[in-house]
Scaffold this motif. Structure first.
Motif, PDB file in Angstrom:
ATOM      1  N   GLU A 197       2.359 -16.035   2.981  1.00  0.00           N
ATOM      2  CA  GLU A 197       3.229 -15.367   1.999  1.00  0.00           C
ATOM      3  C   GLU A 197       2.947 -13.864   1.937  1.00  0.00           C
ATOM      4  O   GLU A 197       3.116 -13.223   0.900  1.00  0.00           O
ATOM      5  CB  GLU A 197       3.100 -16.065   0.625  1.00  0.00           C
ATOM      6  CG  GLU A 197       3.515 -17.540   0.724  1.00  0.00           C
ATOM      7  CD  GLU A 197       3.667 -18.286  -0.601  1.00  0.00           C
ATOM      8  OE1 GLU A 197       3.484 -17.683  -1.669  1.00  0.00           O
ATOM      9  OE2 GLU A 197       3.982 -19.507  -0.541  1.00  0.00           O
ATOM     10  N   ILE A 198       2.534 -13.318   3.067  1.00  0.00           N
ATOM     11  CA  ILE A 198       2.162 -11.885   3.083  1.00  0.00           C
ATOM     12  C   ILE A 198       3.339 -10.967   2.740  1.00  0.00           C
ATOM     13  O   ILE A 198       3.146  -9.883   2.204  1.00  0.00           O
ATOM     14  CB  ILE A 198       1.515 -11.496   4.435  1.00  0.00           C
ATOM     15  CG1 ILE A 198       0.790 -10.141   4.318  1.00  0.00           C
ATOM     16  CG2 ILE A 198       2.531 -11.468   5.570  1.00  0.00           C
ATOM     17  CD1 ILE A 198      -0.078  -9.768   5.499  1.00  0.00           C
ATOM     18  N   HIS A 199       4.574 -11.421   3.020  1.00  0.00           N
ATOM     19  CA  HIS A 199       5.741 -10.558   2.748  1.00  0.00           C
ATOM     20  C   HIS A 199       6.348 -10.812   1.363  1.00  0.00           C
ATOM     21  O   HIS A 199       7.424 -10.305   1.067  1.00  0.00           O
ATOM     22  CB  HIS A 199       6.827 -10.785   3.811  1.00  0.00           C
ATOM     23  CG  HIS A 199       6.474 -10.259   5.173  1.00  0.00           C
ATOM     24  ND1 HIS A 199       6.616  -8.926   5.517  1.00  0.00           N
ATOM     25  CD2 HIS A 199       5.991 -10.876   6.276  1.00  0.00           C
ATOM     26  CE1 HIS A 199       6.233  -8.760   6.781  1.00  0.00           C
ATOM     27  NE2 HIS A 199       5.849  -9.918   7.266  1.00  0.00           N
ATOM     28  N   SER A 200       5.673 -11.585   0.517  1.00  0.00           N
ATOM     29  CA  SER A 200       6.340 -12.091  -0.685  1.00  0.00           C
ATOM     30  C   SER A 200       6.586 -11.064  -1.795  1.00  0.00           C
ATOM     31  O   SER A 200       7.287 -11.356  -2.759  1.00  0.00           O
ATOM     32  CB  SER A 200       5.545 -13.263  -1.261  1.00  0.00           C
ATOM     33  OG  SER A 200       4.224 -12.865  -1.546  1.00  0.00           O
ATOM     34  N   ASP A 201       6.038  -9.864  -1.658  1.00  0.00           N
ATOM     35  CA  ASP A 201       6.288  -8.868  -2.709  1.00  0.00           C
ATOM     36  C   ASP A 201       7.511  -8.008  -2.421  1.00  0.00           C
ATOM     37  O   ASP A 201       7.944  -7.255  -3.282  1.00  0.00           O
ATOM     38  CB  ASP A 201       5.061  -7.958  -2.877  1.00  0.00           C
ATOM     39  CG  ASP A 201       3.888  -8.736  -3.442  1.00  0.00           C
ATOM     40  OD1 ASP A 201       4.119  -9.549  -4.358  1.00  0.00           O
ATOM     41  OD2 ASP A 201       2.764  -8.560  -2.949  1.00  0.00           O
ATOM     42  N   LEU A 202       8.018  -8.108  -1.201  1.00  0.00           N
ATOM     43  CA  LEU A 202       9.152  -7.258  -0.834  1.00  0.00           C
ATOM     44  C   LEU A 202      10.416  -8.110  -0.767  1.00  0.00           C
ATOM     45  O   LEU A 202      10.821  -8.606   0.289  1.00  0.00           O
ATOM     46  CB  LEU A 202       8.861  -6.545   0.498  1.00  0.00           C
ATOM     47  CG  LEU A 202       7.623  -5.640   0.431  1.00  0.00           C
ATOM     48  CD1 LEU A 202       7.277  -5.076   1.799  1.00  0.00           C
ATOM     49  CD2 LEU A 202       7.797  -4.497  -0.563  1.00  0.00           C
ATOM     50  N   HIS A 236       5.258 -13.623  -9.515  1.00  0.00           N
ATOM     51  CA  HIS A 236       5.835 -14.868  -8.967  1.00  0.00           C
ATOM     52  C   HIS A 236       5.695 -16.058  -9.907  1.00  0.00           C
ATOM     53  O   HIS A 236       6.094 -17.169  -9.555  1.00  0.00           O
ATOM     54  CB  HIS A 236       5.181 -15.191  -7.614  1.00  0.00           C
ATOM     55  CG  HIS A 236       5.252 -14.060  -6.631  1.00  0.00           C
ATOM     56  ND1 HIS A 236       6.445 -13.462  -6.299  1.00  0.00           N
ATOM     57  CD2 HIS A 236       4.295 -13.386  -5.941  1.00  0.00           C
ATOM     58  CE1 HIS A 236       6.208 -12.469  -5.445  1.00  0.00           C
ATOM     59  NE2 HIS A 236       4.922 -12.397  -5.219  1.00  0.00           N
ATOM     60  N   GLY A 237       5.097 -15.830 -11.081  1.00  0.00           N
ATOM     61  CA  GLY A 237       5.001 -16.892 -12.077  1.00  0.00           C
ATOM     62  C   GLY A 237       4.100 -18.039 -11.652  1.00  0.00           C
ATOM     63  O   GLY A 237       4.266 -19.167 -12.115  1.00  0.00           O
ATOM     64  N   TYR A 238       3.152 -17.764 -10.797  1.00  0.00           N
ATOM     65  CA  TYR A 238       2.272 -18.832 -10.317  1.00  0.00           C
ATOM     66  C   TYR A 238       0.822 -18.456 -10.598  1.00  0.00           C
ATOM     67  O   TYR A 238       0.392 -17.330 -10.321  1.00  0.00           O
ATOM     68  CB  TYR A 238       2.481 -19.048  -8.814  1.00  0.00           C
ATOM     69  CG  TYR A 238       1.568 -20.119  -8.259  1.00  0.00           C
ATOM     70  CD1 TYR A 238       1.699 -21.435  -8.685  1.00  0.00           C
ATOM     71  CD2 TYR A 238       0.561 -19.804  -7.342  1.00  0.00           C
ATOM     72  CE1 TYR A 238       0.851 -22.428  -8.201  1.00  0.00           C
ATOM     73  CE2 TYR A 238      -0.280 -20.787  -6.856  1.00  0.00           C
ATOM     74  CZ  TYR A 238      -0.134 -22.089  -7.291  1.00  0.00           C
ATOM     75  OH  TYR A 238      -0.972 -23.064  -6.825  1.00  0.00           O
ATOM     76  N   LEU A 251       9.502 -17.960  -4.122  1.00  0.00           N
ATOM     77  CA  LEU A 251       8.859 -19.085  -4.810  1.00  0.00           C
ATOM     78  C   LEU A 251       7.629 -19.501  -4.019  1.00  0.00           C
ATOM     79  O   LEU A 251       7.750 -19.902  -2.851  1.00  0.00           O
ATOM     80  CB  LEU A 251       9.844 -20.262  -4.897  1.00  0.00           C
ATOM     81  CG  LEU A 251      11.100 -19.966  -5.722  1.00  0.00           C
ATOM     82  CD1 LEU A 251      12.141 -21.030  -5.524  1.00  0.00           C
ATOM     83  CD2 LEU A 251      10.734 -19.828  -7.203  1.00  0.00           C
ATOM     84  N   PRO A 252       6.459 -19.392  -4.627  1.00  0.00           N
ATOM     85  CA  PRO A 252       5.256 -19.813  -3.899  1.00  0.00           C
ATOM     86  C   PRO A 252       5.341 -21.309  -3.577  1.00  0.00           C
ATOM     87  O   PRO A 252       5.697 -22.103  -4.450  1.00  0.00           O
ATOM     88  CB  PRO A 252       4.121 -19.534  -4.883  1.00  0.00           C
ATOM     89  CG  PRO A 252       4.677 -18.566  -5.875  1.00  0.00           C
ATOM     90  CD  PRO A 252       6.141 -18.850  -5.951  1.00  0.00           C
ATOM     91  N   MET A 253       5.049 -21.669  -2.330  1.00  0.00           N
ATOM     92  CA  MET A 253       5.118 -23.081  -1.948  1.00  0.00           C
ATOM     93  C   MET A 253       4.210 -23.928  -2.840  1.00  0.00           C
ATOM     94  O   MET A 253       4.555 -25.035  -3.243  1.00  0.00           O
ATOM     95  CB  MET A 253       4.705 -23.236  -0.467  1.00  0.00           C
ATOM     96  CG  MET A 253       4.895 -24.608   0.088  1.00  0.00           C
ATOM     97  SD  MET A 253       6.627 -25.169  -0.101  1.00  0.00           S
ATOM     98  CE  MET A 253       6.710 -26.484   1.075  1.00  0.00           C
ATOM     99  N   SER A 254       3.047 -23.376  -3.177  1.00  0.00           N
ATOM    100  CA  SER A 254       2.086 -24.110  -4.018  1.00  0.00           C
ATOM    101  C   SER A 254       2.606 -24.358  -5.423  1.00  0.00           C
ATOM    102  O   SER A 254       2.100 -25.233  -6.126  1.00  0.00           O
ATOM    103  CB  SER A 254       0.796 -23.295  -4.149  1.00  0.00           C
ATOM    104  OG  SER A 254      -0.148 -23.780  -3.276  1.00  0.00           O
ATOM    105  N   GLY A 255       3.584 -23.554  -5.849  1.00  0.00           N
ATOM    106  CA  GLY A 255       4.089 -23.673  -7.207  1.00  0.00           C
ATOM    107  C   GLY A 255       5.275 -24.623  -7.321  1.00  0.00           C
ATOM    108  O   GLY A 255       5.787 -24.840  -8.418  1.00  0.00           O
ATOM    109  N   ILE A 256       5.723 -25.179  -6.222  1.00  0.00           N
ATOM    110  CA  ILE A 256       6.922 -26.035  -6.257  1.00  0.00           C
ATOM    111  C   ILE A 256       6.627 -27.339  -7.024  1.00  0.00           C
ATOM    112  O   ILE A 256       7.444 -27.796  -7.811  1.00  0.00           O
ATOM    113  CB  ILE A 256       7.428 -26.324  -4.810  1.00  0.00           C
ATOM    114  CG1 ILE A 256       7.860 -25.025  -4.127  1.00  0.00           C
ATOM    115  CG2 ILE A 256       8.541 -27.372  -4.797  1.00  0.00           C
ATOM    116  CD1 ILE A 256       9.114 -24.380  -4.677  1.00  0.00           C
TER     117      ILE A 256
END
Ligand SMILES: Cc1ncc(COP(=O)(O)O)c(C=O)c1O
Length: 396
Positions: free
Chosen positions: A205-210, A85-87, A218-223
Motif C-alpha cells: 500500500e505504498i501508493h495509498s496516500d496519493l 484511511h480510518g484504519y 481502503l486498507p485490505m486489512s480493514g475490510i
C-alpha cells in the motif's frame, strides 16, 4: 500538527549532477543523456521542508551512533493511517524495513517454501515478479481485464489459477502501473477467494496516500476481521513525501502466528534500526505532512488533466485513463500501430522522452508506456511539446 506549506511544486532543483537514478541511468536505459527522464517512481519535486528541517536538526548533534527506533516513529504512522484511511494499526504488529521490496522478499521467504506458488495480478510493478523468481518460487500471473483503458480484476481466472501449492498473493493497492484504487466489493470478493483457499495476502500500500478526488483507498486489512487475520501490509513515506533515498518503510502483521513466523526470518536478516536521518524524517513526514500532501495531490491532478487534454486535442492515437491514485499514468499507445522496438524508438529517440515501457510490467503491458507526472508543470509541458513534435513528424 498540520503546517501550512508554501511549497511551489513548480520549482525544483536540477537533479542532473546528483546520483539520482532517474538521471544517472539515462544513457544506459534510453541510449542518450538528452531524454527527459519521467520513468522511475520518485518525484522531481522537493522533499518537504519539514522533513529536510528534521534531518538538518539531527545533524546538529555530532554523534551518529546506534539508535533505537523511537516509539514516536511508529505512533506517527499509526496516527496518520487512522486519520487518512480510518484504519487502526497496533504498535505490536509493526516492523521497520528499509524497503517495501525487501519486505516482499522476506514475506516470500517466511510464508512459502521452495516449490510453492505466489500469485500476482499483471501488469504490475516488476519487483512483484522478481521477488518471486529470485526466491525460486513459482509465479502465477492472473492478468487484470482491460476495458478501454480501465482495469478490473478477473476473479474467476484468479480462483482457477490457484492450486494447492499457492500460498501467497501479492496485492498492489493502489495498483502500479494501471492507477486503480480498488473498490470495497473488489477487495471483498478477492479476499473471500483467499480465505476459501487459505492464501495469505501481502498488500503493498505504498501508493495509498496519493488518491484523487472521487476515489478512496481502503486498507485490505480493514475490510473485515477475517481478512485482517491473513493480511500483511507494507507502508512507507517514500512515494508520498519523495524520500525514497532515506530507505524507510514499515510492515504490519496483525496475526500473531504469522508475525512470529515472519519474526524469525526478520531476525535472521538483521536490518538493524535503519538510519538516524530516516527516523526523524519519517516522523516529521507523518506528523506534519497532511496539508502538504493535499496540495501535492492537487498539483499532480493538474498535471494529469493537462496531459489528458493535450493528448485528446493533439495526439488522439495515444490515450489514457486518468489514474484514481498514484502519480503514474499508463499511456495506451496501441493506436500508433508500432512494434515494441518501434515504440521505444518513437519515445526514446524521436520524442526524447525516458518513459517506462509497458512490457517492463509484464507482457500484458505491450503497446503501453508509463509516464511519471510528479514533476513541475514545465516538465510536463516540455514532454508534451517533444512528443507532439515527434508525433507530427510521423504523421500518425
Ligand atoms: C508498488 C510499489 N511498491 C514498492 C515500491 C518501492 O518501494 P521501496 O523503495 O520501499 O522498496 C514501488 C516503487 O516504485 C512501487 O511502485
Amino acid at each position: 500538527m498540520q503546517l501550512k506549506e508554501s511549497t511551489d511544486f513548480n520549482k525544483a532543483p536540477s537533479r542532473k549532477d546528483t546520483n539520482a537514478e532517474k538521471y544517472a541511468l539515462r544513457e544506459k536505459l534510453f541510449g542518450s543523456e538528452e531524454v527527459l527522464p519521467m520513468w522511475v517512481a520518485d518525484m522531481d519535486i522537493k522533499t518537504p521542508s519539514f522533513v529536510m528541517d528534521a534531518i538538518k536538526d539531527r545533524t546538529k548533534h555530532s554523534i551518529l551512533g546506534y539508535e533505537e527506533i523511537p516509539e514516536s516513529f511508529f505512533n506517527a504512522q499509526i496516527a496518520w493511517i487512522k486519520e487518512r484511511h480510518g484504519y487502526e494499526l497496533k504498535r505490536e504488529w509493526m516492523f521497520y524495513s528499509p524497503s517495501v521490496v525487501a519486505s516482499i522478499n522476506l514475506c516470500i521467504k517466511a510464508f512459502t517454501d521452495s516449490g510453492d506458488s505466489v500469485i500476482v495480478q499483471s501488469p504490475v510493478y516488476f519487483p512483484f515478479y522478481t521477488s518471486v523468481t529470485n526466491n525460486d518460487r513459482h509465479l502465477i500471473k492472473n492478468p487484470l481485464i482491460e476495458n478501454d483503458g480501465y482495469y478490473i480484476m478477473d476473479f474467476e481466472a484468479f480462483e482457477s489459477a490457484i492450486d494447492e501449492k499457492t500460498k501467497l498473493f501479492l496485492l498492489c493497492s493502489p495498483h502500479n502501473p494501471v492507477g486503480r484504487v480498488w473498490h470495497e466489493d473488489e477487495l471483498q470478493r478477492l479476499g473471500e477467494i483467499c480465505i476459501k483457499h487459505d492464501i495469505i495476502i501481502l498488500a503493498d500500500e505504498i501508493h495509498s496516500d496519493l488518491i484523487f478526488k472521487g476515489s478512496k483507498h481502503l486498507p485490505m486489512s480493514g475490510i473485515s476481521k477475517a481478512l485482517e487475520a491473513r493480511t500483511i501490509t507494507c507502508y512507507g513515506p517514500g512515494k508520498t513525501f519523495n524520500m525514497a533515498g532515506l530507505s524507510v518503510s514499515t510492515i504490519s502483521i496483525p496475526n500473531e502466528v504469522l508475525r512470529k513466523k515472519f519474526g524469525k526470518v526478520y531476525k535472521a536478516t538483521h536490518f538493524a534500526e535503519g538510519t538516524v536521518f530516516a527516523h526523524v524524517g519519517f516522523e516529521a513526514a507523518y506528523t506534519k505532512g497532511e496539508v502538504w500532501v493535499e496540495e501535492l495531490i492537487e498539483h499532480i491532478q493538474g498535471n494529469i488533466d493537462y496531459l489528458d487534454l493535450c493528448l485528446k486535442e493533439y495526439m488522439p492515437s495515444i490515450t489514457m485513463k486518468k489514474p484514481e491514485g498514484t502519480y503514474l499514468v499508463w499511456l495506451d499507445c496501441r493506436g500508433l500501430g508500432l512494434s515494441y522496438q518501434g515504440l521505444k524508438d518513437f519515445f526514446f529517440k524521436e520524442s526524447k522522452l525516458g518513459l517506462s515501457t509497458g512490457i517492463s510490467f509484464g507482457k500484458e503491458g505491450e503497446g503501453f508506456m508509463r509516464i511519471n507526472l510528479a514533476t513541475p508543470r514545465s516538465t510536463v509541458e516540455e514532454a508534451v511539446s517533444r512528443l507532439h513534435e515527434a508525433y507530427e513528424a510521423r504523421h500518425f
